[in-house]
Scaffold this motif. Structure first.
Motif, PDB file in Angstrom:
ATOM      1  N   ASP A   1       0.816  -1.268  -0.114  1.00 45.49           N
ATOM      2  CA  ASP A   1      -0.362  -0.313   0.025  1.00 45.49           C
ATOM      3  C   ASP A   1       0.558   1.499  -0.129  1.00 45.49           C
ATOM      4  OD1 ASP A   1      -1.959  -1.669  -0.503  1.00 45.49           O
ATOM      5  OD2 ASP A   1      -2.545  -1.179   2.366  1.00 45.49           O
ATOM      6  N   GLU A   2       2.106   0.967   0.873  1.00 42.95           N
ATOM      7  CA  GLU A   2       2.950   2.415   0.580  1.00 42.95           C
ATOM      8  C   GLU A   2       3.311   2.874  -0.531  1.00 42.95           C
ATOM      9  OE1 GLU A   2       3.217   4.639   3.403  1.00 42.95           O
ATOM     10  OE2 GLU A   2       2.337   3.722   5.138  1.00 42.95           O
ATOM     11  N   ILE A   3       3.545   1.410  -1.320  1.00 38.57           N
ATOM     12  CA  ILE A   3       4.503   2.138  -2.553  1.00 38.57           C
ATOM     13  C   ILE A   3       3.277   2.099  -3.596  1.00 38.57           C
ATOM     14  CG2 ILE A   3       6.375   0.805  -4.446  1.00 38.57           C
ATOM     15  CD1 ILE A   3       6.313  -1.070  -2.110  1.00 38.57           C
ATOM     16  N   VAL A   4       2.756   1.343  -3.341  1.00 42.55           N
ATOM     17  CA  VAL A   4       1.514   1.923  -4.089  1.00 42.55           C
ATOM     18  C   VAL A   4       0.820   3.434  -4.572  1.00 42.55           C
ATOM     19  CG1 VAL A   4      -0.971   1.430  -5.128  1.00 42.55           C
ATOM     20  CG2 VAL A   4       0.276  -0.391  -4.609  1.00 42.55           C
ATOM     21  N   ALA A   5       0.954   3.797  -3.029  1.00 48.87           N
ATOM     22  CA  ALA A   5       0.762   5.396  -2.573  1.00 48.87           C
ATOM     23  C   ALA A   5       1.503   6.399  -3.095  1.00 48.87           C
ATOM     24  CB  ALA A   5       0.151   5.077  -1.849  1.00 48.87           C
ATOM     25  N   ALA A   6       2.622   5.981  -3.298  1.00 45.34           N
ATOM     26  CA  ALA A   6       3.980   6.665  -3.990  1.00 45.34           C
ATOM     27  C   ALA A   6       3.986   6.683  -5.005  1.00 45.34           C
ATOM     28  CB  ALA A   6       5.176   6.335  -2.995  1.00 45.34           C
ATOM     29  N   VAL A   7       3.876   5.379  -5.592  1.00 41.68           N
ATOM     30  CA  VAL A   7       3.924   5.639  -7.044  1.00 41.68           C
ATOM     31  C   VAL A   7       3.301   6.367  -7.618  1.00 41.68           C
ATOM     32  CG1 VAL A   7       3.570   4.289  -9.161  1.00 41.68           C
ATOM     33  CG2 VAL A   7       5.383   3.546  -7.589  1.00 41.68           C
ATOM     34  N   ASN A   8       2.181   6.268  -7.508  1.00 42.06           N
ATOM     35  CA  ASN A   8       1.098   6.455  -8.454  1.00 42.06           C
ATOM     36  C   ASN A   8       1.049   8.440  -7.503  1.00 42.06           C
ATOM     37  OD1 ASN A   8      -0.625   4.804  -9.248  1.00 42.06           O
ATOM     38  ND2 ASN A   8      -1.958   4.083  -7.555  1.00 42.06           N
ATOM     39  N   ALA A   9       1.135   8.785  -6.469  1.00 44.46           N
ATOM     40  CA  ALA A   9       1.061  10.832  -6.016  1.00 44.46           C
ATOM     41  C   ALA A   9       2.549  11.160  -6.807  1.00 44.46           C
ATOM     42  CB  ALA A   9       1.299  10.536  -4.545  1.00 44.46           C
ATOM     43  N   LEU A  10       3.391  10.412  -6.955  1.00 46.92           N
ATOM     44  CA  LEU A  10       4.318  11.387  -7.895  1.00 46.92           C
ATOM     45  C   LEU A  10       4.702  11.119  -9.141  1.00 46.92           C
ATOM     46  CD1 LEU A  10       7.684   9.707  -5.053  1.00 46.92           C
ATOM     47  CD2 LEU A  10       6.229  11.610  -5.264  1.00 46.92           C
ATOM     48  N   ARG A  11       4.111  10.113  -9.842  1.00 46.96           N
ATOM     49  CA  ARG A  11       3.836   9.929 -11.129  1.00 46.96           C
ATOM     50  C   ARG A  11       3.283  10.585 -12.076  1.00 46.96           C
ATOM     51  NH1 ARG A  11       0.023   5.648 -13.921  1.00 46.96           N
ATOM     52  NH2 ARG A  11      -1.144   5.068 -12.476  1.00 46.96           N
ATOM     53  N   ALA A  12       1.927  11.310 -10.757  1.00 47.00           N
ATOM     54  CA  ALA A  12       0.883  12.313 -11.384  1.00 47.00           C
ATOM     55  C   ALA A  12       1.557  13.812 -11.267  1.00 47.00           C
ATOM     56  CB  ALA A  12      -0.152  12.303 -10.677  1.00 47.00           C
ATOM     57  N   ARG A  13       2.963  13.597 -10.585  1.00 41.82           N
ATOM     58  CA  ARG A  13       3.041  14.998 -10.259  1.00 41.82           C
ATOM     59  C   ARG A  13       4.313  15.567 -11.560  1.00 41.82           C
ATOM     60  NH1 ARG A  13       4.336  17.381  -4.349  1.00 41.82           N
ATOM     61  NH2 ARG A  13       4.519  19.166  -5.464  1.00 41.82           N
ATOM     62  N   TYR A  14       5.150  14.860 -11.305  1.00 43.68           N
ATOM     63  CA  TYR A  14       6.607  14.832 -12.044  1.00 43.68           C
ATOM     64  C   TYR A  14       6.496  14.004 -13.264  1.00 43.68           C
ATOM     65  CZ  TYR A  14       6.823  16.039  -7.134  1.00 43.68           C
ATOM     66  OH  TYR A  14       6.891  17.075  -6.164  1.00 43.68           O
ATOM     67  N   THR A  15       7.751  14.567 -14.298  1.00 44.42           N
ATOM     68  CA  THR A  15       7.784  13.814 -15.195  1.00 44.42           C
ATOM     69  C   THR A  15       8.250  12.772 -15.486  1.00 44.42           C
ATOM     70  OG1 THR A  15       9.095  15.821 -16.169  1.00 44.42           O
ATOM     71  CG2 THR A  15       8.957  14.729 -17.334  1.00 44.42           C
ATOM     72  N   TYR A  16       8.791  12.248 -14.023  1.00 43.41           N
ATOM     73  CA  TYR A  16       9.604  11.397 -13.942  1.00 43.41           C
ATOM     74  C   TYR A  16       9.704  10.715 -12.794  1.00 43.41           C
ATOM     75  CZ  TYR A  16      11.684  11.892 -19.247  1.00 43.41           C
ATOM     76  OH  TYR A  16      11.667  12.369 -20.536  1.00 43.41           O
ATOM     77  N   VAL A  17       9.446   9.153 -12.519  1.00 45.10           N
ATOM     78  CA  VAL A  17       9.581   8.574 -11.523  1.00 45.10           C
ATOM     79  C   VAL A  17      10.560   7.353 -11.410  1.00 45.10           C
ATOM     80  CG1 VAL A  17       8.792   7.205  -9.402  1.00 45.10           C
ATOM     81  CG2 VAL A  17       7.048   8.960 -10.696  1.00 45.10           C
ATOM     82  N   PHE A  18      11.660   7.442 -10.581  1.00 42.28           N
ATOM     83  CA  PHE A  18      12.392   6.870 -10.370  1.00 42.28           C
ATOM     84  C   PHE A  18      12.552   5.497  -8.687  1.00 42.28           C
ATOM     85  CE2 PHE A  18      14.768   9.769 -12.360  1.00 42.28           C
ATOM     86  CZ  PHE A  18      14.524   9.560 -14.202  1.00 42.28           C
ATOM     87  N   THR A  19      12.303   4.412  -9.110  1.00 42.36           N
ATOM     88  CA  THR A  19      12.246   3.403  -8.157  1.00 42.36           C
ATOM     89  C   THR A  19      13.582   3.026  -7.680  1.00 42.36           C
ATOM     90  OG1 THR A  19      11.366   1.880  -8.598  1.00 42.36           O
ATOM     91  CG2 THR A  19      10.129   3.429  -8.246  1.00 42.36           C
ATOM     92  N   THR A  20      14.042   2.054  -6.789  1.00 49.04           N
ATOM     93  CA  THR A  20      15.032   1.213  -6.080  1.00 49.04           C
ATOM     94  C   THR A  20      14.680   0.210  -5.300  1.00 49.04           C
ATOM     95  OG1 THR A  20      15.957   3.200  -5.027  1.00 49.04           O
ATOM     96  CG2 THR A  20      16.845   3.474  -6.969  1.00 49.04           C
ATOM     97  N   GLY A  21      15.451  -0.668  -5.804  1.00 51.85           N
ATOM     98  CA  GLY A  21      14.834  -1.681  -4.516  1.00 51.85           C
ATOM     99  C   GLY A  21      13.478  -2.354  -4.308  1.00 51.85           C
TER     100      GLY A  21
END
Length: 246
Positions: free
Chosen positions: A51-71
């Protein structure tokens, strides 16, 4: 002027939050983004919880041009990034044929079993593109504007090298540093007025302490050389006025 291009980073892993592992990827990504004119605007560190990962991905991909995740893209049960990103995009997480074939061939060449755990590293959201991994073969992936990469620094860096040429880049942020012999308490007021008068710049104030004295490093950033120079001149004049009054 070239459009501003932005990025955010999600660092995934309980081991980061517990302190067992010290992150080395944030600084590297920040340097790479700055070098190509992309503004890294935010970094989030989240646990190995879907749930934490999903929330972070959806929040940031809507706001910024690119999102990078590690791990979280390894072979163990707590590597849930692929499943979580799939859920964020509303698509199945499944074996990607190219990734599966690459991993299968790699383990066969090394005389190792292609176990169910190792097969997990070929799972990714349906429709994702591979991010090749020249270090240990197991790929990352890209879906939409989200780039999912390994947490191991050497692998993350190698994957990022493959990603950067595909990114849309912006105008580079220029910077200049002005040493200031006064503490922030002395310059805070006039420096705020200079920032207000030069809205096309970003003025940073970084306090230092050396040999029993406080001083300040002032950094002026802008995408315009002229704007940066105007703000720098205003700061130099402000410092001269303070020196005269001392």
């Amino acid at each position: 002027m070239t459009d501003i291009v932005t990025a955010a980073m999600i660092v995934i892993g309980d081991e980061i939050l517990s302190g067992r592992t010290k992150d080395k990827n944030i600084g590297h990504l920040a340097e790479m983004m700055t070098a190509v004119g992309i503004d890294l605007k935010q970094v989030r560190v989240v646990p190995d919880e879907e749930d934490e990962i999903v929330a972070a991905v959806n929040a940031l991909r809507a706001r910024y041009t690119y999102v990078f995740t590690t791990g979280g893209i390894g072979p163990t049960h707590d590597d849930i990034t692929a499943d979580s990103v799939s859920k964020a995009f509303g698509v199945p997480c499944e074996y990607e044929p190219r990734a599966y074939a690459m991993l299968e061939a790699n383990y066969a060449s090394r005389g190792l079993e292609f176990s169910e755990a190792r097969k997990r590293m070929a799972r990714m959201p349906r429709g994702a593109d591979l991010i090749l991994n020249p270090v240990s073969v197991a790929p990352g992936f890209r879906i939409g504007n989200v780039h999912v990469m390994a947490g191991v620094p050497s692998i993350f860096q190698a994957m990022l090298d493959n990603v950067v040429p595909s990114l849309r880049t912006g105008a580079r942020l220029l910077s200049t540093t002005i040493p200031c012999p006064y503490g922030e308490g002395t310059i805070g007021g006039p420096l705020a007025e200079i920032q207000k008068a030069h809205p096309d710049t970003i003025i940073g104030s970084y306090p230092k302490y050396l040999d029993g004295k406080f001083w300040t490093e002032l950094v002026v950033r802008s995408r315009s050389q002229e704007a940066m120079e105007r703000a720098s001149s205003a700061i130099e004049a402000m410092l001269s006025e303070i020196a005269k009054a001392a």
